[in-house]
Design an enzyme around this catalytic site. Structure first.
Site: not given
Ligand code: GLP
Length: 258
Positions: A67, A136, A143, A138
């Site tokens: 993404d 959440d 989402e 995702h």
């Molecule tokens: C973002 C990314 C996800 C990731 C999530 C959790 O939303 N798009 O791919 O898994 O954050 O991030 P973190 O690893 O910083 O908790």
């Protein structure tokens, strides 16, 4: 699904990196699905170490990132392009022409997303997809409420995600509202999936994703439908799992590979 619970973040990262490293040794032209966020940083650090100290060769590897924020140019420090360059690509030898990350600046989102899906297919599909998980539930930027059959597309971020990711920006208002993300359906087509999660803030999402019903409200729960998923957790992220005893028992009694 295989759930591996490590004592520490570093142990979790090293074990997950070993899976990716092993694949690249068996298949030097592997196609990797890459994730951003704080979770996979240790995994990338270990892959860089394997490259520098043990000669793990990325010269034939192709990568597709999950993404990217819409509106951030590639050289903007909060963009996922920048993140990947900083933490991984500048340290290894993936040819720049083999690196695919969704564009945050395309003027035609639909055409770009269709092209991205096509490129994944043309490159033979993703061999192993690395994933984190949002608080959440995702995966990528799919989402709650995202179709479990969704493909790469423009997505409006949830308020919770914007709040969670505000820690990386100067001001909460700086967090983009839109992203381009692979869909849940795109992710499920990867041949193998490695999901990582660490820390208490992920414990509830992890439990719902692994042991709850499959639901678009927790898009990571769709991984239950995939035949080859390994989940790497630290103790905190595993702390709300009901079946901890079983997951540990399975690890202690892994059948010998014939
Ligand atoms: C973002 C990314 C996800 C990731 C999530 C959790 O939303 N798009 O791919 O898994 O954050 O991030 P973190 O690893 O910083 O908790």
């Amino acid at each position: 699904m295989e759930v591996l619970i490590a004592e520490t973040y570093d142990e979790m990262s090293v074990r997950a990196a070993a899976v990716v490293g092993k694949l690249i040794k068996i298949k030097p032209n592997a196609v990797l699905g890459m994730a951003t966020g704080s979770t996979p940083l240790g995994l990338y650090r270990e892959l860089v170490r394997l490259h520098q100290d043990e000669g793990l060769d990325f010269a034939q590897v192709t990568t597709f990132n999950l993404d990217e924020y819409v509106g951030l140019p590639n050289d903007e420090p909060h963009s996922y392009h920048y993140f990947m360059h900083e933490h991984f690509f500048q340290h290894v030898d993936v040819p720049s022409g083999n690196i695919y990350i969704p564009s945050g600046t395309t003027s035609n989102h639909a055409a770009f997303c269709a092209w991205y899906e096509e490129r994944i297919r043309e490159c033979g599909g993703i061999d192993i997809q690395i994933l984190g998980i949002g608080a959440d539930g995702h995966i990528a930027f799919n989402e709650p409420g995202s179709s479990l059959g969704s493909r790469t597309r423009l997505k409006t971020l949830a308020r919770q995600t914007i709040e969670d990711n505000a820690r990386f920006f100067e001001r909460p208002d700086d967090v983009p509202v839109y992203a381009i993300t692979m869909g849940v359906g795109t992710i499920l087509e990867a041949r193998a999936i490695v999901m990582l999660a660490n820390g208490k803030t992920k414990a509830a999402a992890v439990a719902r994703a692994i042991e709850g019903p499959v639901t678009s409200m927790i898009t990571a729960s769709a991984l239950q439908l995939h035949p080859s998923v390994r989940v790497f957790l630290d103790r905190d992220a595993a702390s709300e799992l009901q079946m901890n005893d079983y997951w540990n028992w399975v690890q202690e009694n892994r059948p010998r590979q014939g």
